[in-house]
Design a protein around this motif. Structure first.
Motif, PDB file in Angstrom:
ATOM      1  N   GLY A  74     -34.316 -76.838  24.479  1.00  0.00           N
ATOM      2  CA  GLY A  74     -35.471 -76.707  23.963  1.00  0.00           C
ATOM      3  C   GLY A  74     -35.635 -77.310  22.433  1.00  0.00           C
ATOM      4  O   GLY A  74     -36.856 -77.029  21.934  1.00  0.00           O
ATOM      5  N   LYS A  75     -34.546 -77.747  21.903  1.00  0.00           N
ATOM      6  CA  LYS A  75     -34.573 -77.972  20.552  1.00  0.00           C
ATOM      7  C   LYS A  75     -35.612 -79.196  20.181  1.00  0.00           C
ATOM      8  O   LYS A  75     -36.451 -79.238  19.288  1.00  0.00           O
ATOM      9  CB  LYS A  75     -33.252 -78.644  19.960  1.00  0.00           C
ATOM     10  N   SER A  76     -35.405 -80.131  20.844  1.00  0.00           N
ATOM     11  CA  SER A  76     -36.194 -81.352  20.751  1.00  0.00           C
ATOM     12  C   SER A  76     -37.586 -81.059  21.077  1.00  0.00           C
ATOM     13  O   SER A  76     -38.662 -81.585  20.349  1.00  0.00           O
ATOM     14  CB  SER A  76     -35.763 -82.460  21.714  1.00  0.00           C
ATOM     15  N   THR A  77     -38.026 -80.217  22.036  1.00  0.00           N
ATOM     16  CA  THR A  77     -39.494 -79.851  22.157  1.00  0.00           C
ATOM     17  C   THR A  77     -39.964 -79.223  21.011  1.00  0.00           C
ATOM     18  O   THR A  77     -41.148 -79.568  20.608  1.00  0.00           O
ATOM     19  CB  THR A  77     -39.435 -78.850  23.325  1.00  0.00           C
ATOM     20  N   VAL A  78     -39.059 -78.140  20.409  1.00  0.00           N
ATOM     21  CA  VAL A  78     -39.510 -77.418  18.910  1.00  0.00           C
ATOM     22  C   VAL A  78     -40.128 -78.729  18.214  1.00  0.00           C
ATOM     23  O   VAL A  78     -41.096 -78.719  17.499  1.00  0.00           O
ATOM     24  CB  VAL A  78     -38.592 -76.761  18.514  1.00  0.00           C
ATOM     25  N   ALA A  79     -39.104 -79.636  18.043  1.00  0.00           N
ATOM     26  CA  ALA A  79     -39.318 -80.913  17.158  1.00  0.00           C
ATOM     27  C   ALA A  79     -40.601 -81.543  17.361  1.00  0.00           C
ATOM     28  O   ALA A  79     -41.460 -81.643  16.147  1.00  0.00           O
ATOM     29  CB  ALA A  79     -37.909 -81.591  16.925  1.00  0.00           C
ATOM     30  N   ARG A  80     -40.843 -81.949  18.637  1.00  0.00           N
ATOM     31  CA  ARG A  80     -41.943 -82.556  19.069  1.00  0.00           C
ATOM     32  C   ARG A  80     -43.217 -81.810  18.884  1.00  0.00           C
ATOM     33  O   ARG A  80     -44.324 -82.263  18.467  1.00  0.00           O
ATOM     34  CB  ARG A  80     -41.829 -83.185  20.540  1.00  0.00           C
ATOM     35  N   LEU A  81     -43.093 -80.416  18.904  1.00  0.00           N
ATOM     36  CA  LEU A  81     -44.183 -79.625  18.799  1.00  0.00           C
ATOM     37  C   LEU A  81     -44.594 -79.615  16.993  1.00  0.00           C
ATOM     38  O   LEU A  81     -45.925 -79.630  16.789  1.00  0.00           O
ATOM     39  CB  LEU A  81     -43.979 -77.999  19.085  1.00  0.00           C
TER      40      LEU A  81
END
Ligand SMILES: Nc1ncnc2c1ncn2[C@@H]1O[C@H](COP(=O)(O)OP(=O)(O)O)[C@@H](O)[C@H]1O
Ligand code: SF4
Ligand SMILES: [Mg+2]
Length: 347
Positions: A74-81
């Protein structure tokens, strides 16, 4: 009567000591259901994927928080958020005291996007191959209407290239004329064009050779020192994070399982998943000492394990771990989500 001298508000010029970034219980769910007709015909239920499920952290001004974890955590999802590419399903992101997602939806969104920039993993994919470096680096300046005069734009692009160790003469070239490390420097120069306060760096060196990684990381550290930048630095590799971070958050299946200052995390990892990631780092100073490869795989997020999501891979799992999800709590000054740590079964 107003008495400005007694005003309790800080003077306007004083820099705020409040964290620049405050993320509160942020979650993002993706609907990965089959199309409606298939669901009806095949009697399939709606399927929701919890990519990020209740993540909270803060980043002080001028500091770096690293987020680590295997692919799919879920790291990239955090970044994109954080950069506004996704809206959260739940939770809040406060940037410099402002509700960022409310701002992204409003007229202030532009101003916020100027202050929060992202650097991606693959500099080749994120640089337009048909554009000259001058146009690539100048694009954000043009888009935000910050500089229009062609001579001033060129001058600024030259400065930006110099700040990442490239030459102003490079601006007439195309991305393919550079090495991977140089291309990532071009991405950094472009990200810095709008003078952001916060850089979200999603695996910025993961596509580069080890020797080149160190150069890019050093440039990023120098820029941080010179410009007081705040970083969220994402990596699947704890060894990389060691050189750049002040604090480290370890993610597993959409949740933070441990959050600690870097020194503590490396010297005394608490969560069994953090320990597993640390044991997998090659030991540079102990030649011949075998590293322990990471065991098992991240489970399917559409069908997560019961209780503690790490239990199928955890050497310390027991019946409670299978039944009850551990909450992130402060134990010995560190945020950690593990029953064994809480019970004192793990030292
Ligand atoms: N746009 C999307 N639609 C559906 N699923 C997604 C989307 N983006 C990410 N995911 C899923 O969310 C989970 C987390 O992905 P990601 O944030 O990319 O993790 P990481 O960067 O740690 O590898 C993965 O299971 C991934 O397949
Ligand atoms: S809660 Fe249990 S399964 Fe999860 S990491 Fe701790 S000991 Fe392992
Ligand atoms: Mg990723």
């Amino acid at each position: 009567m107003s008495t400005p001298v007694m005003d309790t508000a800080a003077p306007a010029a004083a820099p705020s000591t409040a964290p620049l970034v405050v993320v509160e219980d942020v979650a993002r769910t993706f609907d990965v259901s089959a199309p409606w007709l298939n669901r009806v015909l095949e009697r399939k239920p709606r399927q929701l994927l919890h990519a990020v499920d209740g993540v909270s952290f803060e980043i002080a001004r001028g500091q770096t928080l690293a987020l680590v974890g295997e692919s799919g955590c879920g790291k990239s999802t955090v970044a994109r958020l954080l950069v506004g590419l996704y809206a959260p399903t739940r939770g809040r992101f406060w940037f410099d005291g402002q509700d960022a997602h409310a701002a992204y939806r409003s007229a202030q969104g532009r101003q916020l996007r100027r202050r929060i920039q992202m650097i991606f993993q693959d500099p080749y994919a994120s640089l337009n191959p048909r554009w000259r470096v001058e146009d690539i680096v100048a694009e954000p300046l043009r888009e935000h209407g910050l500089l229009r005069d062609p001579a001033a734009l060129r001058e600024r692009v030259g400065q930006l290239l110099r700040s990442v160790g490239l030459s102003p003469h490079d601006m007439v070239k195309y991305p393919h004329q550079f090495s991977g490390g140089q291309r990532q420097r071009i991405s950094i120069a472009r990200a810095l064009a709008t003078q952001p306060a916060f850089l979200v760096c999603d695996e910025p060196t993961s596509a580069l050779d080890v020797s080149v990684q160190a150069q890019v990381l050093n440039i990023m550290k120098d820029l941080q020192r010179q410009q007081g930048l705040t970083y969220l630095f994402i990596s699947h590799n704890l060894a990389v994070v060691r050189h750049v971070s002040d604090h480290v958050g370890v993610m597993y299946l959409g949740r933070l399982v441990e959050l600690a200052d870097k020194r503590t995390l490396f010297a005394q990892p608490r969560h069994p998943y953090t320990r597993m990631l640390l044991e997998a780092i090659p030991k540079l100073h102990a030649t011949g000492q075998a590293r322990t490869p990471v065991q098992g795989e991240v489970p399917n997020p559409l069908n997560p394990p019961s209780g503690c999501a790490f239990h199928p891979r955890c050497p310390h799992a027991n019946a409670r771990c299978q039944a009850e999800r551990p909450a992130l709590q402060t134990i010995g000054g560190v945020r950690v989500a593990c029953h064994a740590v809480e019970e004192g079964r793990l030292r």
